[in-house]
Design an enzyme around this catalytic site. Structure first.
Site, mmCIF file in Angstrom:
data_model
loop_
_atom_site.group_PDB
_atom_site.id
_atom_site.type_symbol
_atom_site.label_atom_id
_atom_site.label_comp_id
_atom_site.label_asym_id
_atom_site.label_seq_id
_atom_site.Cartn_x
_atom_site.Cartn_y
_atom_site.Cartn_z
ATOM 1 C CE LYS A 1 1.651 51.580 -18.441
ATOM 2 N NZ LYS A 1 1.075 50.321 -18.087
ATOM 3 C CD GLU B 1 11.898 50.946 -12.496
ATOM 4 O OE1 GLU B 1 12.716 50.347 -13.570
ATOM 5 O OE2 GLU B 1 11.817 50.180 -11.685
ATOM 6 C CG ASP C 1 10.031 41.533 -19.814
ATOM 7 O OD1 ASP C 1 9.182 42.410 -18.743
ATOM 8 O OD2 ASP C 1 9.754 40.933 -19.669
ATOM 9 C CG ASP D 1 2.283 49.860 -14.498
ATOM 10 O OD1 ASP D 1 1.357 50.484 -14.012
ATOM 11 O OD2 ASP D 1 2.183 48.987 -15.362
ATOM 12 N N GLY E 1 14.809 46.016 -17.209
ATOM 13 C CA GLY E 1 14.137 46.659 -17.901
ATOM 14 C C GLY E 1 15.029 48.355 -17.915
ATOM 15 C CG PHE F 1 1.405 45.183 -21.350
ATOM 16 C CD1 PHE F 1 2.570 45.703 -20.011
ATOM 17 C CD2 PHE F 1 2.492 44.835 -22.306
ATOM 18 C CE1 PHE F 1 3.587 44.411 -19.886
ATOM 19 C CE2 PHE F 1 3.386 43.640 -22.711
ATOM 20 C CZ PHE F 1 3.503 43.566 -21.222
ATOM 21 C CB VAL F 2 4.183 50.230 -23.405
ATOM 22 C CG1 VAL F 2 3.406 51.553 -23.339
ATOM 23 C CG2 VAL F 2 4.540 50.439 -21.650
ATOM 24 N NE ARG G 1 13.723 42.263 -20.082
ATOM 25 C CZ ARG G 1 13.309 42.514 -19.366
ATOM 26 N NH1 ARG G 1 12.940 43.793 -19.312
ATOM 27 N NH2 ARG G 1 13.003 41.905 -18.556
HETATM 28 C C1 PRP Z 1 8.846 47.168 -14.333
HETATM 29 C C2 PRP Z 1 9.346 48.048 -14.587
HETATM 30 C C3 PRP Z 1 9.430 48.282 -13.120
HETATM 31 C C4 PRP Z 1 7.871 47.757 -13.030
HETATM 32 C C5 PRP Z 1 7.713 48.721 -13.042
HETATM 33 O O1 PRP Z 1 9.717 45.593 -13.744
HETATM 34 O O2 PRP Z 1 10.844 47.763 -15.000
HETATM 35 O O3 PRP Z 1 10.919 47.786 -12.740
HETATM 36 O O4 PRP Z 1 8.621 46.882 -13.603
HETATM 37 O O5 PRP Z 1 6.102 48.443 -12.076
HETATM 38 P P1 PRP Z 1 5.329 49.532 -10.460
HETATM 39 O O6 PRP Z 1 5.638 50.606 -10.770
HETATM 40 O O7 PRP Z 1 3.918 48.911 -10.656
HETATM 41 O O8 PRP Z 1 6.268 48.527 -10.199
HETATM 42 P P2 PRP Z 1 9.638 43.972 -13.675
HETATM 43 O O9 PRP Z 1 9.317 43.267 -12.674
HETATM 44 O O10 PRP Z 1 8.592 43.779 -15.121
HETATM 45 O O11 PRP Z 1 11.032 43.463 -14.645
HETATM 46 P P3 PRP Z 1 12.026 43.991 -15.816
HETATM 47 O O12 PRP Z 1 12.873 44.807 -15.455
HETATM 48 O O13 PRP Z 1 12.888 42.658 -15.647
HETATM 49 O O14 PRP Z 1 11.315 43.696 -16.542
#
Ligand code: PRP
Length: 189
Positions: free
Chosen positions: A144, A112, A172, A116, A57, A165-166, A178
């Protein structure tokens, strides 16, 4: 906190029966990323920080952020996954790529796209505790605050957003969207 009502709805993205509407524009992102870059450059003057992006991400934010860093710096990446194809975290983090750099005695800045629940940052902090960096800070484009379940400190925050959800600008939905240059939020209408 970014409120949906502050924004003019210019465009809508339909994904099946779901509708995503603009939350943060390209211009707002550019302005805030520039400010973050300037702030971090001031804070790390005289140091050689290493920015560690959390893939996938963070790749667009990381790229734009370091273009706004005016001091020497290095980069590396961890690759994690917790969300899979879902909108809600699986609750389990998988480490898919280790670092290449030696981070002992280094000033590290974790990058990051979004914090979340805080699970991923909590996991990274535990991983990093196996090393002895000179310092560690975290920058996240989005946070968030109402979703946080882990006690993690985010030192530099682009935008605080509602617990919705964004997608876009690196974020993604089942690996797609993305490439959008603004951030869109799932509409509840
Ligand atoms: C997403 C984002 C963060 C994480 C945040 O990654 O990029 O790394 O979730 O959420 P959290 O605070 O609840 O851990 P994801 O696992 O969706 O993988 P990606 O980066 O490949 O989209």
């Amino acid at each position: 906190m970014v409120e949906l009502s502050d924004q003019k709805i210019k465009d809508v993205i339909h994904v099946g029966n779901e509708k995503f509407v603009p939350l943060i524009t390209k211009e707002q992102i550019e302005k805030r990323v520039k400010e973050l870059g300037e702030e971090i450059s001031r804070d790390y003057k005289g140091k050689l920080p290493i920015f560690i992006g959390i893939l996938n991400g963070s790749f667009i934010f990381m790229s734009d952020l370091i273009k706004n860093i005016s001091i020497n710096c290095e980069i590396d990446f961890f690759k994690l996954s917790s969300y899979g194809e879902q909108k809600i975290s699986s609750g389990k983090v998988k480490l898919l790529k280790e670092l290449n750099a030696d981070i002992n005695d280094r000033h590290i800045i974790i990058v990051e796209d979004i914090v979340d629940s805080g699970l991923s940052i909590d996991y990274i902090e535990k991983l990093i505790s196996n090393f002895t960096p000179a310092s560690m800070k975290v920058v996240s484009l989005l946070v968030k605050p109402n979703s946080l379940k882990y006690n993690v400190e985010i030192n530099y925050i682009g935008f605080e957003i509602p617990d919705k959800f964004v997608i876009g600008y690196g974020l993604d939905y089942a690996q797609k969207y993305r490439n959008l240059n603004s951030i869109y939020v799932l509409s509840e209408e």
